[in-house]
Design an enzyme around this catalytic site. Structure first.
Site, short mmCIF file in Angstrom:
data_model
loop_
_atom_site.label_atom_id
_atom_site.label_comp_id
_atom_site.label_asym_id
_atom_site.label_seq_id
_atom_site.Cartn_x
_atom_site.Cartn_y
_atom_site.Cartn_z
N ASN A 90 36.02 -3.02 73.99
CA ASN A 90 34.70 -3.34 74.54
C ASN A 90 34.38 -4.79 74.19
OD1 ASN A 90 34.26 -0.71 75.48
ND2 ASN A 90 33.56 -0.04 73.46
N VAL A 99 29.87 -3.59 67.43
CA VAL A 99 30.35 -4.29 66.23
C VAL A 99 31.12 -5.52 66.72
CG1 VAL A 99 31.78 -4.19 64.16
CG2 VAL A 99 30.51 -2.15 64.89
N HIS A 103 38.17 -5.34 67.66
CA HIS A 103 38.76 -4.03 67.36
C HIS A 103 39.23 -3.39 68.64
CE1 HIS A 103 34.43 -3.38 68.12
NE2 HIS A 103 34.78 -2.23 68.67
N HIS A 105 39.92 0.45 70.23
CA HIS A 105 39.76 1.88 70.07
C HIS A 105 41.05 2.55 70.54
CE1 HIS A 105 35.21 2.02 69.82
NE2 HIS A 105 35.38 0.84 70.38
P1 AMP Z 1 32.19 -0.81 69.83
O1 AMP Z 1 31.06 0.00 70.42
O2 AMP Z 1 33.34 -1.02 70.74
O3 AMP Z 1 31.68 -2.09 69.20
O4 AMP Z 1 32.79 0.11 68.68
C1 AMP Z 1 32.32 0.13 67.38
C2 AMP Z 1 32.75 1.44 66.79
O5 AMP Z 1 32.66 1.34 65.39
C3 AMP Z 1 31.88 2.64 67.20
O6 AMP Z 1 32.69 3.61 67.85
C4 AMP Z 1 31.32 3.16 65.87
O7 AMP Z 1 31.27 4.56 65.82
C5 AMP Z 1 32.31 2.59 64.87
N1 AMP Z 1 31.80 2.36 63.54
C6 AMP Z 1 30.67 1.70 63.19
N2 AMP Z 1 30.55 1.65 61.86
C7 AMP Z 1 31.64 2.27 61.35
C8 AMP Z 1 32.11 2.55 60.02
N3 AMP Z 1 31.42 2.17 58.94
N4 AMP Z 1 33.27 3.23 59.88
C9 AMP Z 1 33.97 3.63 60.96
N5 AMP Z 1 33.59 3.39 62.25
C10 AMP Z 1 32.44 2.73 62.42
#
Ligand code: AMP
Ligand code: ZN
Length: 117
Positions: A90, A99, A103, A105
């Site tokens: 994303n 975030v 990253h 997924h």
């Molecule tokens: P995005 O929406 O692509 O930015 O993905 C961020 C992902 O990070 C989401 O699927 C969240 O559930 C995951 N996330 C946020 N904080 C944490 C954390 N502390 N540990 C593991 N996953 C997290």
């Protein structure tokens, strides 16, 4: 400076060990851990240790690490026993990025062929 840890970034805190995560793989420049809110039976995030705001910025600055990220996602899929899976980057709030540390997924373990998202 590009790639430096950001004090307000949750994934930089995971890399530093300041907040816990269920780590499944480590490589020289990446970390793979389970998503806190899984959207599929397997939902793993693979991140670079270095802070870049998204995958394209990582690839532009550190193409070898972007490749390592993909290789690690593939290795994590293998470890999970997945032959069929989806990798998602994303980019931008409008695309669901929450975030702003690069990253990917890794999603698998359920039917994923019904649509693009
Ligand atoms: P995005 O929406 O692509 O930015 O993905 C961020 C992902 O990070 C989401 O699927 C969240 O559930 C995951 N996330 C946020 N904080 C944490 C954390 N502390 N540990 C593991 N996953 C997290
Ligand atoms: Zn970060």
């Amino acid at each position: 400076m590009a790639g430096e840890p950001q004090s307000d970034c949750v994934f930089c805190k995971i890399v530093a060990g300041d907040i816990p995560a269920t780590v499944v793989r480590k490589s020289e420049h990446t970390l793979a851990f389970r998503d806190l809110h899984p959207q599929a039976p397997t939902h793993i995030l693979v991140i670079p240790h270095a802070h870049y705001p998204n995958a394209a910025a990582l690839a532009a600055a550190e193409p070898a690490i972007a490749g390592e990220l993909l290789a690690e996602a593939g290795a994590a899929a293998r470890e999970e026993g997945l032959t069929d899976y989806r990798l998602i980057f994303n980019t931008g709030a409008g695309a669901g990025q929450t975030v702003f540390h690069a990253h990917v997924h890794l999603l698998g373990g359920k039917t994923l062929h019904e649509g693009l998202v």
